[in-house]
Design a protein around this motif. Structure first.
Motif, PDB file in Angstrom:
ATOM      1  N   THR A  10       8.283 161.652  59.691  1.00 22.10           N
ATOM      2  CA  THR A  10       8.946 160.487  59.121  1.00 22.10           C
ATOM      3  C   THR A  10       9.063 159.364  60.136  1.00 22.10           C
ATOM      4  OG1 THR A  10      10.603 159.863  57.504  1.00 22.10           O
ATOM      5  CG2 THR A  10      11.435 160.837  59.506  1.00 22.10           C
ATOM      6  N   GLY A  11       9.097 158.152  59.620  1.00 21.16           N
ATOM      7  CA  GLY A  11       9.263 156.968  60.461  1.00 21.16           C
ATOM      8  C   GLY A  11      10.580 156.305  60.116  1.00 21.16           C
ATOM      9  N   ILE A  12      11.225 155.755  61.111  1.00 19.93           N
ATOM     10  CA  ILE A  12      12.474 155.031  60.874  1.00 19.93           C
ATOM     11  C   ILE A  12      12.304 153.610  61.389  1.00 19.93           C
ATOM     12  CG2 ILE A  12      14.957 154.942  61.352  1.00 19.93           C
ATOM     13  CD1 ILE A  12      14.889 157.960  61.727  1.00 19.93           C
ATOM     14  N   LYS A  13      12.514 152.663  60.505  1.00 18.81           N
ATOM     15  CA  LYS A  13      12.328 151.261  60.889  1.00 18.81           C
ATOM     16  C   LYS A  13      13.501 150.811  61.758  1.00 18.81           C
ATOM     17  CE  LYS A  13      11.742 148.529  57.356  1.00 18.81           C
ATOM     18  NZ  LYS A  13      11.304 147.533  56.378  1.00 18.81           N
ATOM     19  N   PRO A  14      13.217 150.197  62.897  1.00 17.18           N
ATOM     20  CA  PRO A  14      14.307 149.783  63.792  1.00 17.18           C
ATOM     21  C   PRO A  14      14.915 148.453  63.349  1.00 17.18           C
ATOM     22  CG  PRO A  14      12.196 149.284  64.804  1.00 17.18           C
ATOM     23  CD  PRO A  14      11.896 149.913  63.468  1.00 17.18           C
ATOM     24  N   LEU A  46       6.182 148.736  64.358  1.00 14.76           N
ATOM     25  CA  LEU A  46       5.155 147.878  63.754  1.00 14.76           C
ATOM     26  C   LEU A  46       5.544 147.477  62.334  1.00 14.76           C
ATOM     27  CD1 LEU A  46       1.920 149.743  64.956  1.00 14.76           C
ATOM     28  CD2 LEU A  46       2.863 147.603  65.854  1.00 14.76           C
ATOM     29  N   HIS A  47       6.210 148.383  61.646  1.00 15.27           N
ATOM     30  CA  HIS A  47       6.649 148.057  60.286  1.00 15.27           C
ATOM     31  C   HIS A  47       7.790 147.047  60.272  1.00 15.27           C
ATOM     32  CE1 HIS A  47       4.416 151.622  58.540  1.00 15.27           C
ATOM     33  NE2 HIS A  47       4.198 150.682  57.668  1.00 15.27           N
ATOM     34  N   ALA A  48       8.531 146.989  61.380  1.00 13.20           N
ATOM     35  CA  ALA A  48       9.637 146.012  61.436  1.00 13.20           C
ATOM     36  C   ALA A  48       9.099 144.605  61.691  1.00 13.20           C
ATOM     37  CB  ALA A  48      10.627 146.404  62.527  1.00 13.20           C
ATOM     38  N   THR A 136       0.244 144.550  53.271  1.00  8.13           N
ATOM     39  CA  THR A 136      -0.535 145.754  53.622  1.00  8.13           C
ATOM     40  C   THR A 136       0.352 146.858  54.219  1.00  8.13           C
ATOM     41  OG1 THR A 136      -1.033 144.911  55.833  1.00  8.13           O
ATOM     42  CG2 THR A 136      -2.615 144.370  54.106  1.00  8.13           C
ATOM     43  N   TYR A 137       1.636 146.683  54.147  1.00  4.65           N
ATOM     44  CA  TYR A 137       2.620 147.657  54.668  1.00  4.65           C
ATOM     45  C   TYR A 137       2.265 149.099  54.275  1.00  4.65           C
ATOM     46  CZ  TYR A 137       7.550 149.203  55.488  1.00  4.65           C
ATOM     47  OH  TYR A 137       8.691 149.828  55.912  1.00  4.65           O
ATOM     48  N   PRO A 138       1.923 149.339  53.007  1.00  7.41           N
ATOM     49  CA  PRO A 138       1.631 150.736  52.626  1.00  7.41           C
ATOM     50  C   PRO A 138       0.389 151.312  53.315  1.00  7.41           C
ATOM     51  CG  PRO A 138       2.060 149.379  50.666  1.00  7.41           C
ATOM     52  CD  PRO A 138       1.897 148.433  51.818  1.00  7.41           C
ATOM     53  N   LEU A 140      -0.557 150.715  56.518  1.00  9.09           N
ATOM     54  CA  LEU A 140      -0.086 151.157  57.835  1.00  9.09           C
ATOM     55  C   LEU A 140       0.727 152.448  57.691  1.00  9.09           C
ATOM     56  CD1 LEU A 140       0.253 150.718  60.879  1.00  9.09           C
ATOM     57  CD2 LEU A 140       2.170 149.162  60.378  1.00  9.09           C
ATOM     58  N   MET A 141       1.514 152.508  56.660  1.00  3.48           N
ATOM     59  CA  MET A 141       2.325 153.710  56.452  1.00  3.48           C
ATOM     60  C   MET A 141       1.423 154.906  56.123  1.00  3.48           C
ATOM     61  SD  MET A 141       5.874 153.883  54.435  1.00  3.48           S
ATOM     62  CE  MET A 141       6.468 155.416  53.722  1.00  3.48           C
ATOM     63  N   THR A 142       0.346 154.644  55.408  1.00  2.00           N
ATOM     64  CA  THR A 142      -0.628 155.701  55.133  1.00  2.00           C
ATOM     65  C   THR A 142      -1.262 156.176  56.437  1.00  2.00           C
ATOM     66  OG1 THR A 142      -1.097 154.815  52.956  1.00  2.00           O
ATOM     67  CG2 THR A 142      -2.799 156.214  53.928  1.00  2.00           C
ATOM     68  N   ALA A 143      -1.603 155.221  57.295  1.00  2.00           N
ATOM     69  CA  ALA A 143      -2.173 155.588  58.599  1.00  2.00           C
ATOM     70  C   ALA A 143      -1.206 156.499  59.353  1.00  2.00           C
ATOM     71  CB  ALA A 143      -2.485 154.331  59.409  1.00  2.00           C
ATOM     72  N   ASP A 144       0.092 156.148  59.347  1.00  2.00           N
ATOM     73  CA  ASP A 144       1.105 156.989  60.011  1.00  2.00           C
ATOM     74  C   ASP A 144       1.065 158.420  59.474  1.00  2.00           C
ATOM     75  OD1 ASP A 144       2.280 154.834  61.409  1.00  2.00           O
ATOM     76  OD2 ASP A 144       3.626 154.379  59.741  1.00  2.00           O
ATOM     77  N   ILE A 145       1.054 158.489  58.163  1.00  2.00           N
ATOM     78  CA  ILE A 145       1.212 159.801  57.512  1.00  2.00           C
ATOM     79  C   ILE A 145      -0.031 160.667  57.729  1.00  2.00           C
ATOM     80  CG2 ILE A 145       1.403 160.911  55.240  1.00  2.00           C
ATOM     81  CD1 ILE A 145       3.233 158.499  54.449  1.00  2.00           C
ATOM     82  N   ASP A 158      13.378 154.729  47.886  1.00  2.00           N
ATOM     83  CA  ASP A 158      12.649 153.453  47.897  1.00  2.00           C
ATOM     84  C   ASP A 158      11.269 153.570  48.541  1.00  2.00           C
ATOM     85  OD1 ASP A 158      13.919 153.921  50.408  1.00  2.00           O
ATOM     86  OD2 ASP A 158      13.623 151.819  50.950  1.00  2.00           O
ATOM     87  N   GLN A 159      11.034 154.657  49.271  1.00  2.00           N
ATOM     88  CA  GLN A 159       9.753 154.823  49.976  1.00  2.00           C
ATOM     89  C   GLN A 159       8.819 155.818  49.288  1.00  2.00           C
ATOM     90  OE1 GLN A 159       8.816 153.058  52.779  1.00  2.00           O
ATOM     91  NE2 GLN A 159      10.671 151.906  52.348  1.00  2.00           N
ATOM     92  N   LYS A 160       9.286 156.379  48.183  1.00  2.00           N
ATOM     93  CA  LYS A 160       8.497 157.433  47.521  1.00  2.00           C
ATOM     94  C   LYS A 160       7.118 156.909  47.113  1.00  2.00           C
ATOM     95  CE  LYS A 160       8.876 160.852  43.856  1.00  2.00           C
ATOM     96  NZ  LYS A 160       8.473 160.523  42.490  1.00  2.00           N
TER      97      LYS A 160
HETATM   98  N1  TRP Z   1       8.562 152.399  55.598  1.00  2.00           N
HETATM   99  C1  TRP Z   1       9.588 153.317  56.028  1.00  2.00           C
HETATM  100  C2  TRP Z   1      10.943 152.674  55.765  1.00  2.00           C
HETATM  101  O1  TRP Z   1      11.032 151.477  55.623  1.00  2.00           O
HETATM  102  C3  TRP Z   1       9.425 153.652  57.488  1.00  2.00           C
HETATM  103  C4  TRP Z   1       8.111 154.312  57.731  1.00  2.00           C
HETATM  104  C5  TRP Z   1       7.032 153.778  58.367  1.00  2.00           C
HETATM  105  C6  TRP Z   1       7.742 155.631  57.343  1.00  2.00           C
HETATM  106  N2  TRP Z   1       6.006 154.678  58.401  1.00  2.00           N
HETATM  107  C7  TRP Z   1       6.411 155.815  57.774  1.00  2.00           C
HETATM  108  C8  TRP Z   1       8.410 156.646  56.648  1.00  2.00           C
HETATM  109  C9  TRP Z   1       5.728 157.005  57.521  1.00  2.00           C
HETATM  110  C10 TRP Z   1       7.731 157.839  56.401  1.00  2.00           C
HETATM  111  C11 TRP Z   1       6.389 158.012  56.834  1.00  2.00           C
HETATM  112  O2  TRP Z   1      11.921 153.363  55.704  1.00  2.00           O
END
Ligand code: TRP
Length: 332
Positions: A10-14, A46-48, A136-138, A140-145, A158-160
């Protein structure tokens, strides 16, 4: 594969100090899971970037989240804690995935649609203030996952949709280039919505009714004393399930303590002022030790940086391998 073999990410936005609702609904379960699961946990700086354009703020908030997770007892053996932007491979995978992601998928993203609706309602151009980072936020999030071979992605409701997009994109990719990615699954915290704020509505920044997780003790007390109650007198019998005080208490107490507190509501004789004092003592007893550790770490940013650097090294090893696999599949 047993459940505990599954990789959690999981990612947590700062974007600022989490509140008690975030703690109960998301952070606490994540920390508990880190005792049994290999976990990738990163600060999504990066998402922030699509909203925060001040580097010192990003750095400050990144440190806060990292210190907070460590202070709350994240298991640093099982959990790889790192800063998203420290892994160069993520920018590359993001670029590669752009080419397999249908534009229409991005058009359907709730967050993008909400931003457009807000503009329309305000009489502005639909795209006013919307940058490509948001659009394009999703991806980058796909790349993370996909980068860290995740099986389970715990997120807020909200992130489902974003996790579902990651799954869709992984499927397109696998269909086009052969089996390359695992398909991730979202796990939605079940009681995230149930933690009330000071006014009894769901605790949320947008309602301005939050209690910050690591507020100094005096502020914690002040906030708790400000919880809105009905006009029942101390002698009156009260229904605990209707009380914000009790609803908060139960998340910080054992079942026995919770039952005893409920009984005090039902019996009558306890005023709301006293109930709030009991709530404060309880929350404070749970948070005092991690709060002190959080404050210690925030006063020692080098220590936080060291933890993040060690995490980045572990994350990079996986990212390097995944990126090589993707480049081979796409570029030969
Ligand atoms: N977008 C998520 C949020 O706003 C944070 C996030 C970024 C994230 N990359 C992710 C969550 C990958 C789960 C997996 O809360």
């Amino acid at each position: 594969m047993s459940n505990t073999d599954k990789i959690v990410l999981t990612g947590i936005k700062p974007t600022g100090m989490p509140h008690l609702g975030n703690y109960v609904g998301a952070l606490k379960p994540l920390i508990e899971r880190s005792n049994t699961h290999k976990t990738f946990m990163f600060i999504a700086d990066l998402h922030a970037l699509n909203t925060i354009h001040d580097a010192s703020q990003i750095r400050q908030h990144t440190h806060e989240i990292a210190a907070l997770l460590v202070a709350l007892g994240l298991n640093l053996e099982n959990a790889v804690l790192f800063r998203q932007s420290d892994i160069d491979e993520i920018y590359q995978l993001n670029t590669l995935l752009m080419n397999i992601t249908p534009k229409g998928l991005m058009n359907r993203a709730h967050s993008y649609k909400a931003a457009m609706d807000k503009n329309t309602a305000a009489g502005l151009d639909v795209d006013a203030g919307i940058n490509m980072g948001l659009y394009t936020y999703p991806i980058l999030m796909t790349a993370d996952i996909l980068m860290y071979n995740s099986d389970i992605v715990p997120v807020g409701a909200d992130q489902k949709q974003h996790v579902e997009f990651a799954r869709d994109i992984a499927e397109y990719f696998n269909r086009t280039y052969g089996n390359t990615f695992k398909l991730p699954e979202p796990v939605i915290g079940s009681d995230t919505g149930l933690i009330p704020g000071l006014d009894g509505r769901k605790m949320s920044k947008s309602y301005d009714n939050i209690i910050p997780l690591f507020a100094p003790e005096s502020e914690l007390k002040k906030k708790i004393m400000r919880i809105i109650t009905d006009s029942k007198l101390p002698a009156d019998k009260k229904d605990p399930d209707e009380s914000t005080i009790y609803q908060l208490y139960k998340h910080f107490a054992t079942p026995e303590q919770t039952e005893k507190f409920a009984e005090m509501f039902r019996a009558g004789g306890m005023g709301y002022g006293d109930a709030k004092k009991i709530l404060f003592e309880q929350i404070n007893s749970v948070l005092a030790t991690p709060r002190a550790e959080y404050e210690r770490l925030m006063a020692n940013p080098d220590e936080i940086d060291k933890i993040l650097a060690a995490g980045a090294e572990r994350a990079r090893a996986v990212a390097h391998e995944t990126l090589a696999r993707v480049k081979r599949a796409m570029l030969g």
